[in-house]
Write a protein that holds these residues in place. Structure first.
Motif, short mmCIF file in Angstrom:
data_model
loop_
_atom_site.label_atom_id
_atom_site.label_comp_id
_atom_site.label_asym_id
_atom_site.label_seq_id
_atom_site.Cartn_x
_atom_site.Cartn_y
_atom_site.Cartn_z
N VAL A 27 3.04 55.63 30.88
CA VAL A 27 2.70 55.25 29.52
C VAL A 27 1.65 54.15 29.58
CG1 VAL A 27 3.64 54.35 27.34
CG2 VAL A 27 5.06 55.82 28.80
N LEU A 28 0.71 54.19 28.63
CA LEU A 28 -0.33 53.17 28.52
C LEU A 28 0.02 52.22 27.38
CD1 LEU A 28 -3.37 55.60 28.79
CD2 LEU A 28 -2.51 54.07 30.59
N GLY A 29 -0.03 50.92 27.65
CA GLY A 29 0.24 49.92 26.64
C GLY A 29 -0.99 49.09 26.35
N GLY A 30 -1.05 48.54 25.13
CA GLY A 30 -2.19 47.70 24.76
C GLY A 30 -2.32 47.62 23.26
N THR A 31 -3.55 47.77 22.78
CA THR A 31 -3.85 47.73 21.36
C THR A 31 -4.27 49.12 20.92
OG1 THR A 31 -4.66 45.48 21.62
CG2 THR A 31 -5.23 46.60 19.58
N TYR A 32 -3.53 49.67 19.98
CA TYR A 32 -3.74 51.05 19.54
C TYR A 32 -4.49 51.09 18.21
CZ TYR A 32 -2.43 55.33 17.09
OH TYR A 32 -2.45 56.48 16.35
N GLU A 33 -5.54 51.89 18.15
CA GLU A 33 -6.28 52.14 16.91
C GLU A 33 -6.32 53.65 16.70
OE1 GLU A 33 -7.45 50.03 14.70
OE2 GLU A 33 -6.86 48.27 15.87
N ASP A 60 11.61 61.25 31.65
CA ASP A 60 12.98 61.23 31.17
C ASP A 60 13.04 60.44 29.85
OD1 ASP A 60 16.02 61.48 31.79
OD2 ASP A 60 15.71 59.35 31.33
N PRO A 61 13.66 61.00 28.80
CA PRO A 61 13.69 60.32 27.50
C PRO A 61 14.26 58.89 27.56
CG PRO A 61 14.42 62.58 27.26
CD PRO A 61 14.28 62.33 28.74
N GLU A 62 15.29 58.67 28.36
CA GLU A 62 15.86 57.33 28.46
C GLU A 62 14.90 56.37 29.13
OE1 GLU A 62 19.86 57.08 29.93
OE2 GLU A 62 20.51 58.77 28.70
N GLU A 63 14.22 56.83 30.18
CA GLU A 63 13.22 55.98 30.83
C GLU A 63 12.06 55.69 29.88
OE1 GLU A 63 10.51 55.59 34.88
OE2 GLU A 63 11.33 57.57 34.37
N ASP A 69 10.54 49.79 25.07
CA ASP A 69 11.14 48.47 24.82
C ASP A 69 10.38 47.39 25.58
OD1 ASP A 69 13.05 49.50 23.10
OD2 ASP A 69 14.65 49.56 24.63
N ARG A 70 10.06 47.64 26.85
CA ARG A 70 9.30 46.68 27.66
C ARG A 70 7.94 46.40 27.03
NH1 ARG A 70 8.55 48.94 33.24
NH2 ARG A 70 7.18 47.16 33.46
N LEU A 71 7.30 47.46 26.60
CA LEU A 71 5.99 47.37 25.95
C LEU A 71 6.07 46.46 24.72
CD1 LEU A 71 4.64 50.93 26.08
CD2 LEU A 71 3.40 49.30 24.80
N GLY A 75 4.54 42.55 23.44
CA GLY A 75 3.62 42.51 22.31
C GLY A 75 2.55 43.59 22.36
N GLU A 76 2.85 44.69 23.06
CA GLU A 76 1.89 45.78 23.16
C GLU A 76 2.31 46.95 22.30
OE1 GLU A 76 0.07 45.53 27.58
OE2 GLU A 76 2.10 46.33 27.47
N GLU A 77 1.35 47.80 22.02
CA GLU A 77 1.60 49.05 21.30
C GLU A 77 1.46 50.21 22.28
OE1 GLU A 77 -0.27 48.79 17.05
OE2 GLU A 77 -1.60 47.79 18.49
N ILE A 78 1.98 51.36 21.90
CA ILE A 78 1.82 52.57 22.70
C ILE A 78 0.42 53.10 22.46
CG2 ILE A 78 2.64 54.92 23.13
CD1 ILE A 78 5.35 53.88 21.84
#
Length: 147
Positions: A27-33, A60-63, A69-71, A75-78
């Motif tokens: 998954v990539l985290g950061g600022t989403y536009e 895996d859906p749980e992972e 949650d960590r993201l 303070g990051e967005e998906i």
């Protein structure tokens, strides 16, 4: 457009090389536009739990929820998701299109043969035809800026 820091690009490429012949994912985290420029700040590796990891990826859906949650805690967005195509090409496959579920998010794909990174946004919408309204779903290529 997606802005990808050099360190994140290198980390994803290294994972792809180490994971070969299977596909890697995360998954990539950061600022989403949604319609503009998204900026990646970090990548969150995930285990590929697909039945056929050489040709498909699945988180895996749980992972995935734990990563989300960590993201959020940071303070990051998906921004989107990434995976590799160890034997190319660096574009979405029919399977990728069938499994895409996050509208307007980036889907970054790493090819190792040839070594290349491409990114697409999954778009959904309504398209009118003469007979009826039908939903359209498609990948749109986006520019990857490394830096």
């Amino acid at each position: 457009m997606i802005v990808l820091p050099t360190a994140v690009r290198e980390a994803i490429l290294e994972r792809a090389r180490e994971g070969k012949p299977g596909e890697i994912c995360g998954v990539l985290g950061g600022t989403y536009e949604p319609a503009g420029q998204s900026r990646v700040r970090s990548q969150y590796p995930a285990e590929n739990v697909a039945d056929t990891p050489r040709t498909r990826y699945e988180i895996d859906p749980e992972e995935q929820l734990a990563i989300f949650d960590r993201l959020e805690d940071r303070g990051e967005e998906i921004v989107g998701f990434y995976h590799s195509h160890p034997r190319g090409p660096p574009r979405p496959s029919a399977t990728d299109a069938a499994q895409a579920t996050w509208p307007d998010r980036s889907y970054l794909i790493v090819s190792l043969e040839p070594c290349e990174i491409g990114s697409w946004r999954w778009r959904t919408g309504e398209s009118e035809t003469a007979e009826s309204e039908t939903a359209t779903e498609r990948f749109e290529r986006e520019q990857v800026v490394v830096g």
